[in-house]
Design an enzyme around this catalytic site. Structure first.
Site, short mmCIF file in Angstrom:
data_model
loop_
_atom_site.label_atom_id
_atom_site.label_comp_id
_atom_site.label_asym_id
_atom_site.label_seq_id
_atom_site.Cartn_x
_atom_site.Cartn_y
_atom_site.Cartn_z
N ASP A 69 20.75 -10.79 21.81
CA ASP A 69 21.94 -10.06 21.42
C ASP A 69 23.06 -10.53 22.33
O ASP A 69 22.81 -11.05 23.43
CB ASP A 69 21.74 -8.54 21.56
CG ASP A 69 22.76 -7.74 20.75
OD1 ASP A 69 22.41 -7.30 19.64
OD2 ASP A 69 23.90 -7.57 21.22
N ASP A 118 26.15 -7.50 11.71
CA ASP A 118 27.51 -7.17 11.27
C ASP A 118 27.74 -7.80 9.89
O ASP A 118 27.58 -9.01 9.72
CB ASP A 118 28.51 -7.74 12.28
CG ASP A 118 29.92 -7.22 12.06
OD1 ASP A 118 30.30 -6.98 10.89
OD2 ASP A 118 30.65 -7.05 13.06
N ASP A 154 21.38 -1.76 5.98
CA ASP A 154 21.76 -0.53 5.27
C ASP A 154 22.89 -0.77 4.27
O ASP A 154 23.12 0.05 3.38
CB ASP A 154 22.22 0.53 6.28
CG ASP A 154 23.46 0.08 7.04
OD1 ASP A 154 23.35 -0.90 7.81
OD2 ASP A 154 24.54 0.68 6.87
#
Length: 214
Positions: A69, A118, A154
């Site tokens: 990350d 993102d 999602d």
């Protein structure tokens, strides 16, 4: 106008510095240029707190896991829990997604996970999406012949766009669900990331796909 205590920003910065100190002091955490190449079975890109990797590492001590990350202050949370559990098969690297082919050898990975990345909804930012063809090429170069790419998200529109890219780039869809937690798919796919817990708690459905290149 409501009063904002400036001291809260100082506290916030101190907390962030403290988290970065935990990251740098952890034997499981590395900056990009500190990473020493080693055998890795499973990679997660955009791992956030890395708790998903920690759970899989706990269940599979015979495998080695890597979480990357760009934010070390997030990764340190997973690293701290991994240390408390005495895990030695999970590592955390602060790096960008476009650097993965400099961290790992070609044809060396089993699964690659991309979790809740993102979506970069504006069209001019499509190249930054982690399911853009430029990234898919990197993933295909890192996977073993029997390796797979697994994606959870999602955002339905982003997920459908990702499926279009996969099909266009000749990836083969092996498992697919537009509501993972109501599906009959593997329970390991349903281990929740930190973001997933939030979205699921808000009533959002989780999209999932497992795909292979060869």
């Amino acid at each position: 106008m409501s009063f904002v205590d400036p001291n809260q920003f100082i506290i916030t910065r101190k907390r962030k510095k403290y988290k970065f100190a935990l990251f740098h002091n952890s034997p499981l955490c590395f900056e990009f240029d500190e990473w020493i190449e080693r055998e890795v079975d499973c990679l997660e890109i955009g791992a956030g707190t890395g708790l998903f990797r920690v759970e899989l590492a706990t269940r599979h001590p015979e495998k080695t896991f890597l979480a990357i990350d760009v934010k070390g202050d997030r990764l340190q949370k997973g690293a701290k829990i991994a240390e408390e559990k005495g895990l030695e098969n999970v590592f955390f690297v602060r790096a960008r997604a476009d650097q993965i082919d400099q961290l790992l050898r070609p044809n060396s990975l089993g699964p690659i996970w991309v979790t809740f990345s993102d979506p970069f909804p504006r069209k001019h930012s499509a190249g930054r999406r982690l399911t853009h063809p430029n990234f898919l090429k990197k993933y295909s170069s890192l996977l073993k012949s029997d390796g797979s790419l697994l994606i959870k998200h999602d955002d339905h529109d982003f997920f459908c766009w990702s499926l279009e890219q996969l099909v266009a780039e000749k990836w083969q869809i092996k498992e697919l669900s537009f509501d993972l937690h109501e599906s009959a798919l593997s329970d390991e796919y349903k281990i929740m990331t930190t973001y997933e817990q939030r979205w699921f708690g808000e009533g959002k459905t989780i999209n999932f796909v497992k795909t292979t290149y060869r």
